[in-house]
Write an enzyme that holds these catalytic residues in place. Sequence first.
Site, PDB file in Angstrom:
ATOM      1  N   SER A  97     -44.696  18.216 -14.117  1.00 25.69           N
ATOM      2  CA  SER A  97     -44.470  16.782 -13.907  1.00 25.69           C
ATOM      3  C   SER A  97     -43.597  16.638 -12.669  1.00 25.69           C
ATOM      4  CB  SER A  97     -43.771  16.154 -15.120  1.00 25.69           C
ATOM      5  OG  SER A  97     -44.619  16.179 -16.246  1.00 25.69           O
ATOM      6  N   LYS A 172     -48.473   9.932 -15.194  1.00 26.64           N
ATOM      7  CA  LYS A 172     -47.477  10.595 -16.038  1.00 26.64           C
ATOM      8  C   LYS A 172     -46.136   9.873 -15.973  1.00 26.64           C
ATOM      9  CE  LYS A 172     -45.236  13.444 -18.621  1.00 26.64           C
ATOM     10  NZ  LYS A 172     -45.167  14.885 -18.509  1.00 26.64           N
ATOM     11  N   LYS A 240     -35.212  13.731 -14.993  1.00 22.69           N
ATOM     12  CA  LYS A 240     -36.000  14.038 -13.793  1.00 22.69           C
ATOM     13  C   LYS A 240     -37.165  13.065 -13.645  1.00 22.69           C
ATOM     14  CE  LYS A 240     -38.901  17.458 -14.252  1.00 22.69           C
ATOM     15  NZ  LYS A 240     -40.257  16.884 -14.133  1.00 22.69           N
TER      16      LYS A 240
END
Length: 295
Positions: A97, A172, A240
Site C-alpha cells: 500500500s 486502496k 502511513k
Amino acid sequence: MNNSIALIGAGAMGGAIGERLLATGNRLAVFDLDKAKVEALVAKGAIAMATAAEAAGAADYVILSLNSAAIVRRAVFGEDGVASGAKPGTLIIDMSSIDPEATRQLAADASEKGLRWVDSPLSGGAPKALIGELTLMAGGEAEDVADAHKVLSDVASNYTHMGPAGAGQTTKLINQVLCALNFMAVAEATRLALDAGVDALKIPLALKGGRADSAILQEYLPRFATRDYRRTGRIDNMVKDLNAAQDLARRTHTAMPLTALCAEVHRLLTAAGLGGEDQAALMEFFRRKDEEPGI
C-alpha cells in the site's frame, strides 16, 4: 495453479499471501531480509533465495509485499533488486500500500526495463489471505491486470480493475479512509455501550443486517469490548495510509475533516508507543481513568 512466483517481503501480510499460494499449488521463491520469516515459508514448501534478483530470476511473476514506496523502489531497482534478475516481460504485482504517484513512476521505470507492472493493494488482511478471500483493487494495463489475476485468484475472491497504473493504490486509500473512520466509530460506540451498561457483546447480533452493520462492527466490536488486542494489523500502517490519503486530498483540493481527526488520533496512539499494535488498541484512546491499560 502451479504458477512460478517470487515473493519479495514475507512479513505478516506477505507471509499469509505466500502461505496461501503454496497451499494452492504454486511454486514459490521467497526473499526477505528477515531470515526467520523466510524460513517460516520454507517449512511450508517455499524456496529461499539470497537476493530479490535471484528470486525474480526463478519466476514468471513477482509479488511485492513491502511497507513503503522507498522500500519498493529499492527492492526492485536497487542493488541485487528484482529488475537486475527478472526475465524480460516478467510481471511485477505490487501488493504493498503506497502512494499512487510513486506507483505511476515505478510502473514507468519498470516499463523502460522491459518489465510489466500491476499495482494490486488489498483489503481483508492476513486472515482473508489465508482463506483466499482478499479484496483486491488493481491498476495497470488491461492485459497485465488480467494476467495478474491468474495468480491473484488464489488469494482473492474480489478483484477489480480500477484503471491505469496507480488507480489501485488510489482505491486502496479510499478503502483505508472508510476503514479508519469505521474503526473509530465502532470503538467510540463500544465505549458508550460499556458506560451505559448495555451488553456490548450482543450489539453485533442486534444490529446485523441493519444500516449500521459492517464487517468491522461484527469483527471488532467484541474485540474492543473485551480489549482483545491480538495483532492482525498495525496502527502505524494505518497512519502511513492516512498520511497518503491526506497528501492526495491536498493535491485534489478535497476537504476531509473527519479523516484529519481520525489521523490525529492514530498519530497520538503511535506517539504513545502503540504504533505496532492492532487497530483493536484504538480502545486505549477511549479507556477510562479507572481502567487498567489493556497493553
